[in-house]
Design an enzyme around this catalytic site. Structure first.
Site, PDB file in Angstrom:
ATOM      1  N   LYS A 139      -9.039  14.756  -6.503  1.00  0.00           N
ATOM      2  CA  LYS A 139     -10.021  14.464  -7.319  1.00  0.00           C
ATOM      3  C   LYS A 139     -11.022  14.786  -6.789  1.00  0.00           C
ATOM      4  O   LYS A 139     -12.429  14.804  -7.556  1.00  0.00           O
ATOM      5  CB  LYS A 139      -9.646  12.925  -7.642  1.00  0.00           C
ATOM      6  CG  LYS A 139      -8.608  11.953  -8.905  1.00  0.00           C
ATOM      7  CD  LYS A 139      -8.488  10.718  -8.558  1.00  0.00           C
ATOM      8  CE  LYS A 139      -7.651  10.207  -9.363  1.00  0.00           C
ATOM      9  NZ  LYS A 139      -8.035   8.729  -9.836  1.00  0.00           N
ATOM     10  N   ASN A 173     -12.762  -3.166   4.414  1.00  0.00           N
ATOM     11  CA  ASN A 173     -11.499  -2.139   4.105  1.00  0.00           C
ATOM     12  C   ASN A 173     -10.921  -2.177   6.204  1.00  0.00           C
ATOM     13  O   ASN A 173     -11.604  -3.180   7.285  1.00  0.00           O
ATOM     14  CB  ASN A 173     -12.426  -1.366   4.396  1.00  0.00           C
ATOM     15  CG  ASN A 173     -11.438   0.466   3.973  1.00  0.00           C
ATOM     16  OD1 ASN A 173     -10.386   0.264   3.416  1.00  0.00           O
ATOM     17  ND2 ASN A 173     -11.845   0.864   4.833  1.00  0.00           N
ATOM     18  N   TYR A 221       0.881  -0.865 -10.093  1.00  0.00           N
ATOM     19  CA  TYR A 221       1.608  -1.531 -10.806  1.00  0.00           C
ATOM     20  C   TYR A 221       3.138  -1.148 -10.826  1.00  0.00           C
ATOM     21  O   TYR A 221       3.006  -0.806 -10.032  1.00  0.00           O
ATOM     22  CB  TYR A 221       0.871  -1.167 -12.347  1.00  0.00           C
ATOM     23  CG  TYR A 221       1.492   0.087 -12.858  1.00  0.00           C
ATOM     24  CD1 TYR A 221      -0.198   0.887 -12.876  1.00  0.00           C
ATOM     25  CD2 TYR A 221       2.120   0.821 -12.637  1.00  0.00           C
ATOM     26  CE1 TYR A 221       0.225   2.489 -12.391  1.00  0.00           C
ATOM     27  CE2 TYR A 221       2.335   2.241 -13.093  1.00  0.00           C
ATOM     28  CZ  TYR A 221       1.248   3.205 -13.070  1.00  0.00           C
ATOM     29  OH  TYR A 221       1.043   4.244 -13.337  1.00  0.00           O
ATOM     30  N   GLY A 231      -2.333  -3.325 -12.226  1.00  0.00           N
ATOM     31  CA  GLY A 231      -3.041  -2.166 -12.319  1.00  0.00           C
ATOM     32  C   GLY A 231      -3.295  -1.557 -13.834  1.00  0.00           C
ATOM     33  O   GLY A 231      -3.161  -0.576 -14.166  1.00  0.00           O
TER      34      GLY A 231
HETATM   35  P1  NDP Z   1      -7.306   6.355  -0.971  1.00  0.00           P
HETATM   36  O1  NDP Z   1      -5.748   6.960  -0.405  1.00  0.00           O
HETATM   37  O2  NDP Z   1      -8.170   6.841  -0.951  1.00  0.00           O
HETATM   38  O3  NDP Z   1      -6.917   4.742   0.093  1.00  0.00           O
HETATM   39  C1  NDP Z   1      -6.941   4.081   0.340  1.00  0.00           C
HETATM   40  C2  NDP Z   1      -6.958   2.306   1.276  1.00  0.00           C
HETATM   41  O4  NDP Z   1      -6.445   1.431   1.201  1.00  0.00           O
HETATM   42  C3  NDP Z   1      -8.210   3.227   2.324  1.00  0.00           C
HETATM   43  O5  NDP Z   1      -9.212   1.671   1.712  1.00  0.00           O
HETATM   44  C4  NDP Z   1      -7.161   2.617   3.180  1.00  0.00           C
HETATM   45  O6  NDP Z   1      -7.646   2.217   4.231  1.00  0.00           O
HETATM   46  C5  NDP Z   1      -6.381   1.106   2.813  1.00  0.00           C
HETATM   47  N1  NDP Z   1      -5.098   1.178   3.463  1.00  0.00           N
HETATM   48  C6  NDP Z   1      -3.478   2.322   3.537  1.00  0.00           C
HETATM   49  N2  NDP Z   1      -3.106   1.663   3.782  1.00  0.00           N
HETATM   50  C7  NDP Z   1      -3.276   0.651   4.423  1.00  0.00           C
HETATM   51  C8  NDP Z   1      -3.116  -0.758   5.101  1.00  0.00           C
HETATM   52  N3  NDP Z   1      -1.676  -0.705   4.618  1.00  0.00           N
HETATM   53  N4  NDP Z   1      -3.317  -2.117   4.977  1.00  0.00           N
HETATM   54  C9  NDP Z   1      -4.640  -2.102   4.776  1.00  0.00           C
HETATM   55  N5  NDP Z   1      -5.037  -0.995   4.054  1.00  0.00           N
HETATM   56  C10 NDP Z   1      -4.714   0.206   3.317  1.00  0.00           C
HETATM   57  O7  NDP Z   1      -6.232   5.633  -1.842  1.00  0.00           O
HETATM   58  P2  NDP Z   1      -6.926   6.050  -3.448  1.00  0.00           P
HETATM   59  O8  NDP Z   1      -8.320   4.800  -3.813  1.00  0.00           O
HETATM   60  O9  NDP Z   1      -7.001   6.642  -4.572  1.00  0.00           O
HETATM   61  O10 NDP Z   1      -5.865   4.570  -4.378  1.00  0.00           O
HETATM   62  C11 NDP Z   1      -5.415   3.259  -3.742  1.00  0.00           C
HETATM   63  C12 NDP Z   1      -4.481   2.374  -4.721  1.00  0.00           C
HETATM   64  O11 NDP Z   1      -5.063   2.346  -6.305  1.00  0.00           O
HETATM   65  C13 NDP Z   1      -3.163   3.003  -4.625  1.00  0.00           C
HETATM   66  O12 NDP Z   1      -2.185   1.778  -4.437  1.00  0.00           O
HETATM   67  C14 NDP Z   1      -3.228   3.573  -6.042  1.00  0.00           C
HETATM   68  O13 NDP Z   1      -1.960   3.840  -6.982  1.00  0.00           O
HETATM   69  C15 NDP Z   1      -4.438   2.183  -7.008  1.00  0.00           C
HETATM   70  N6  NDP Z   1      -4.353   3.310  -8.410  1.00  0.00           N
HETATM   71  C16 NDP Z   1      -4.152   2.540  -9.081  1.00  0.00           C
HETATM   72  C17 NDP Z   1      -5.289   3.387 -10.870  1.00  0.00           C
HETATM   73  C18 NDP Z   1      -4.482   3.192 -11.679  1.00  0.00           C
HETATM   74  O14 NDP Z   1      -5.037   2.857 -13.306  1.00  0.00           O
HETATM   75  N7  NDP Z   1      -3.920   2.089 -12.166  1.00  0.00           N
HETATM   76  C19 NDP Z   1      -6.384   4.566 -10.859  1.00  0.00           C
HETATM   77  C20 NDP Z   1      -5.794   4.995  -9.046  1.00  0.00           C
HETATM   78  C21 NDP Z   1      -6.024   3.794  -7.631  1.00  0.00           C
HETATM   79  P3  NDP Z   1      -8.470   3.427   5.462  1.00  0.00           P
HETATM   80  O15 NDP Z   1      -9.426   3.897   4.877  1.00  0.00           O
HETATM   81  O16 NDP Z   1      -8.445   2.284   7.127  1.00  0.00           O
HETATM   82  O17 NDP Z   1      -7.101   4.354   5.562  1.00  0.00           O
END
Ligand code: NDP
Length: 292
Positions: free
Chosen positions: A74, A159, A231, A252
């Site tokens: 992306k 976050n 989801y 989702g």
């Molecule tokens: P990114 O990798 O860009 O971001 C991940 C985020 O999750 C960051 O804020 C990270 O924090 C946080 N994180 C990761 N692991 C943990 C943990 N164990 N505890 C707490 N926080 C955590 O991922 P995306 O933003 O692309 O995706 C996020 C979610 O959204 C996924 O589950 C994805 O499947 C879902 N999604 C669903 C869509 C849909 O159409 N339904 C579309 C796009 C995404 P930090 O910054 O500290 O690393």
């Protein structure tokens, strides 16, 4: 001969990712095409990890009309676009490309899909509400502008890495079209989130590991909508946590279908009905869960 003419008139689209075999997008767009009587050909396309731009450009040069982009491309799609919609600009990431002559238009429909699923499908208004957004990655960033356009009373972004939440707050404050409403956005550490919220959106990827962001259960009431962008056949750990504290829950899957509908509308000029597609996908998920 008639088959060849038919094939030549169907506009071609692909979803590009790595991996890509799991993508539900071809089935979703085929269903949209049926519902809207549009003739399109939509396939999966695997791009090498170091070959995203080349894959997009050769698809365009072969006559392709548009591309959906998924993990991990992306940000590269954002860089490849020669024009960006405001929501793609704000998100800093692109999940939809449309080819218009020499122009590669980049859009981000994820946040619009989230809002459509909450407001239209779940029937929950965001205007005037206290909203908590957990996470500050790509999905949270994409949701920022569409959420703010709904004019919530408060939007707290929490976050694990607080600096990334602070960056999103700064982004909202610096974005000119949001002047006047961006002051409702604040950042927080998970442990500092305080008070009850009307809507709590989990945009972290913690659910992928069956984890729950460490927030207080006091954020939920019986009127809270707890939304997980992830989801699956069964509720995520976050949704189970929220439900055990009386919240209403939603995953989702609707966001997935709605973001696809916005992309379809960008390409085809017609917004498809989404309810039958969502019902079909939900049915398939539940059937798979029952048979496993
Ligand atoms: P990114 O990798 O860009 O971001 C991940 C985020 O999750 C960051 O804020 C990270 O924090 C946080 N994180 C990761 N692991 C943990 C943990 N164990 N505890 C707490 N926080 C955590 O991922 P995306 O933003 O692309 O995706 C996020 C979610 O959204 C996924 O589950 C994805 O499947 C879902 N999604 C669903 C869509 C849909 O159409 N339904 C579309 C796009 C995404 P930090 O910054 O500290 O690393």
């Amino acid at each position: 001969m008639s088959t060849l003419i038919g094939a030549a008139t169907a506009d071609r689209y692909v979803v590009i990712g790595n991996p890509i075999a799991h993508s539900k997008s071809p089935a979703i767009h085929a269903h949209f095409a049926l519902l809207t009587a549009q003739q399109i050909d939509y396939q999966r396309l695997l791009a090498p990890l170091d070959g995203f731009a080349q894959t997009v450009l050769s698809f365009r040069n072969s006559g392709g009309k548009g591309v959906n982009v998924t993990v991990p491309f992306k940000l590269e799609a954002f860089a490849l676009a020669t024009q960006l919609t405001p929501r793609a600009q704000a998100a800093g990431a692109v999940n939809t490309l449309k080819f218009e002559g020499a122009v590669i238009l980049g859009d981000n429909t994820d946040g619009q899909g989230l809002v459509a699923d909450i407001v239209r499908n779940a029937g929950v208004t965001l205007q005037g509400k206290r909203v908590l957004l957990l996470g500050a990655g790509g999905a949270a960033r994409g949701a920022l502008l569409p959420l703010l356009e709904q004019q919530p009373a408060q939007l707290v972004i929490a976050n694990r890495t607080v600096a990334r939440a602070e960056e999103l707050v700064l982004l909202a404050h610096q974005y000119e079209p949001l002047a006047g409403i961006a002051s409702v956005v604040t950042s927080s550490a998970f442990s500092d989130v305080d008070g009850e919220f009307d809507i709590v959106i989990n945009a972290t990827s913690a659910s992928l590991h069956d984890d729950v962001p460490p927030v207080s259960s006091g954020i939920f009431t019986a009127n809270t909508l707890a939304y997980d962008m992830m989801y699956g056949a069964a509720p995520t750990a976050f949704l189970r946590f929220a439900a055990s504290h009386e919240a209403q829950i939603r995953d989702g899957l609707g966001m997935l279908v709605e973001q696809a509908a916005v992309a379809f509308a960008l390409w085809r000029g017609v917004l498809p009905e989404t309810a039958p597609v969502l019902a079909e996908l939900r049915g398939a998920l539940l059937a798979r869960a029952r048979s496993s």
